[in-house]
Design a protein around this motif. Sequence first.
Motif, PDB file in Angstrom:
ATOM      1  N   ASN A 185       0.814  -1.216   0.000  1.00  0.00           N
ATOM      2  CA  ASN A 185       0.000   0.000   0.000  1.00  0.00           C
ATOM      3  C   ASN A 185       0.845   1.263   0.000  1.00  0.00           C
ATOM      4  N   LEU A 186       1.976   1.247   0.694  1.00  0.00           N
ATOM      5  CA  LEU A 186       2.861   2.405   0.650  1.00  0.00           C
ATOM      6  C   LEU A 186       3.464   2.589  -0.738  1.00  0.00           C
ATOM      7  N   ASP A 187       3.785   1.474  -1.402  1.00  0.00           N
ATOM      8  CA  ASP A 187       4.290   1.562  -2.778  1.00  0.00           C
ATOM      9  C   ASP A 187       3.246   2.178  -3.705  1.00  0.00           C
ATOM     10  N   GLU A 188       1.991   1.757  -3.524  1.00  0.00           N
ATOM     11  CA  GLU A 188       0.918   2.291  -4.361  1.00  0.00           C
ATOM     12  C   GLU A 188       0.720   3.786  -4.110  1.00  0.00           C
ATOM     13  N   ILE A 189       0.780   4.184  -2.855  1.00  0.00           N
ATOM     14  CA  ILE A 189       0.644   5.600  -2.524  1.00  0.00           C
ATOM     15  C   ILE A 189       1.800   6.396  -3.131  1.00  0.00           C
ATOM     16  N   GLY A 190       3.027   5.864  -3.000  1.00  0.00           N
ATOM     17  CA  GLY A 190       4.184   6.549  -3.564  1.00  0.00           C
ATOM     18  C   GLY A 190       4.092   6.690  -5.066  1.00  0.00           C
ATOM     19  N   ALA A 191       3.655   5.604  -5.742  1.00  0.00           N
ATOM     20  CA  ALA A 191       3.526   5.653  -7.200  1.00  0.00           C
ATOM     21  C   ALA A 191       2.474   6.674  -7.620  1.00  0.00           C
ATOM     22  N   LEU A 192       1.388   6.726  -6.865  1.00  0.00           N
ATOM     23  CA  LEU A 192       0.336   7.689  -7.188  1.00  0.00           C
ATOM     24  C   LEU A 192       0.814   9.118  -6.999  1.00  0.00           C
ATOM     25  N   LEU A 193       1.540   9.375  -5.915  1.00  0.00           N
ATOM     26  CA  LEU A 193       2.055  10.726  -5.667  1.00  0.00           C
ATOM     27  C   LEU A 193       3.071  11.129  -6.733  1.00  0.00           C
ATOM     28  N   ASP A 194       3.873  10.162  -7.209  1.00  0.00           N
ATOM     29  CA  ASP A 194       4.831  10.461  -8.280  1.00  0.00           C
ATOM     30  C   ASP A 194       4.121  10.971  -9.525  1.00  0.00           C
ATOM     31  N   ARG A 195       2.916  10.439  -9.780  1.00  0.00           N
ATOM     32  CA  ARG A 195       2.170  10.840 -10.972  1.00  0.00           C
ATOM     33  C   ARG A 195       1.525  12.213 -10.839  1.00  0.00           C
ATOM     34  N   MET A 196       1.602  12.800  -9.658  1.00  0.00           N
ATOM     35  CA  MET A 196       0.999  14.113  -9.430  1.00  0.00           C
ATOM     36  C   MET A 196       2.039  15.217  -9.265  1.00  0.00           C
ATOM     37  N   ARG A 197       3.291  14.911  -9.505  1.00  0.00           N
ATOM     38  CA  ARG A 197       4.356  15.873  -9.214  1.00  0.00           C
ATOM     39  C   ARG A 197       4.282  17.135 -10.057  1.00  0.00           C
ATOM     40  N   ASP A 198       3.747  17.058 -11.268  1.00  0.00           N
ATOM     41  CA  ASP A 198       3.693  18.224 -12.144  1.00  0.00           C
ATOM     42  C   ASP A 198       2.380  18.991 -12.017  1.00  0.00           C
ATOM     43  N   GLY A 199       1.665  18.780 -10.937  1.00  0.00           N
ATOM     44  CA  GLY A 199       0.457  19.554 -10.683  1.00  0.00           C
ATOM     45  C   GLY A 199      -0.820  18.911 -11.149  1.00  0.00           C
ATOM     46  N   ARG A 200      -0.767  17.719 -11.756  1.00  0.00           N
ATOM     47  CA  ARG A 200      -1.977  17.006 -12.135  1.00  0.00           C
ATOM     48  C   ARG A 200      -1.646  15.524 -12.252  1.00  0.00           C
ATOM     49  N   TYR A 201      -2.663  14.714 -12.157  1.00  0.00           N
ATOM     50  CA  TYR A 201      -2.462  13.272 -12.241  1.00  0.00           C
ATOM     51  C   TYR A 201      -2.051  12.892 -13.665  1.00  0.00           C
TER      52      TYR A 201
END
Length: 288
Positions: free
Chosen positions: A76-92
Amino acid sequence: MDRPDLPLNGLRAFEVAARQGSFTRAAIELRVTQAAVSQQIQRLEDLLGLTLFTRASTGLMLTDEGAALHPVLTRNLDEIGALLDRMRDGRYQETLHLGVVTTFAVGWLIERLPGFQASHPGISLRVFTNNNRIDIAKEGLHMAIRFGEGNWPGLEAMPGIAAPMSPLCSPALAQNLHRPEDLARLPLLRSYRADEWPRWFAAAGAACPDVQGPILDSSIAMADLAAAGLGVALLPVPMFARQMAAGQLCRPFATEVQAGRYWLTWPRAKPPSVGMRMFRDWLRAEGG
């Protein structure tokens, strides 16, 4: 345990310590002191009323309870990290690989994709066309749109656009078609689904002639041959609305037969990603 009460700091400290096998290495990864890691895990154990680690000469050893908790936390932490990585430029952001039967891609999907991109700018959609024979897992796809009855082993299937089939031909050939029996004088273009013409003639209340000639695995190819006056094709009418509006193809008879519909499919064993859910919802709204 209610979400507001989740001991997030202790859970994170436990996950890192279990993965590193050492409070010292966990402290380095977390950029805190070893004492801080130990205290967080002690608070977690006190809250749960159990022991998560035992000490051995080789380092930390997980108890049965710790071994049960660790993979769930890591995943679950990996999934959260991967999701946050996809939002780094201000959008998913996500890249979605979509397999699509060519008839549907050309006849319906492609002209609507700008609308999807406008409403979901962070989703990069890569479309791979096929002749309705596809293996999602082997071909590295996330989802696939295919034609059929909706039953594919191991796949979830969302019903999409119905595609009633009816004979289409060139305007010149249509001038001499007044009854279904008149089709017997013309080449009837065939797909690999051998029962389509017999089903249509049965629906029209006429005897099916002996259908011969080459078998084509592409409705697009059959439509091109029909438009050129080389035969009559039994085609999913909604997918060729443009050709009919342009006068390239005519529909001489109102009789139609349901041979299936278009479905959006994805692996049952893997939960849909955010991008997959976005595309699924968009397709449902667009297709009614």
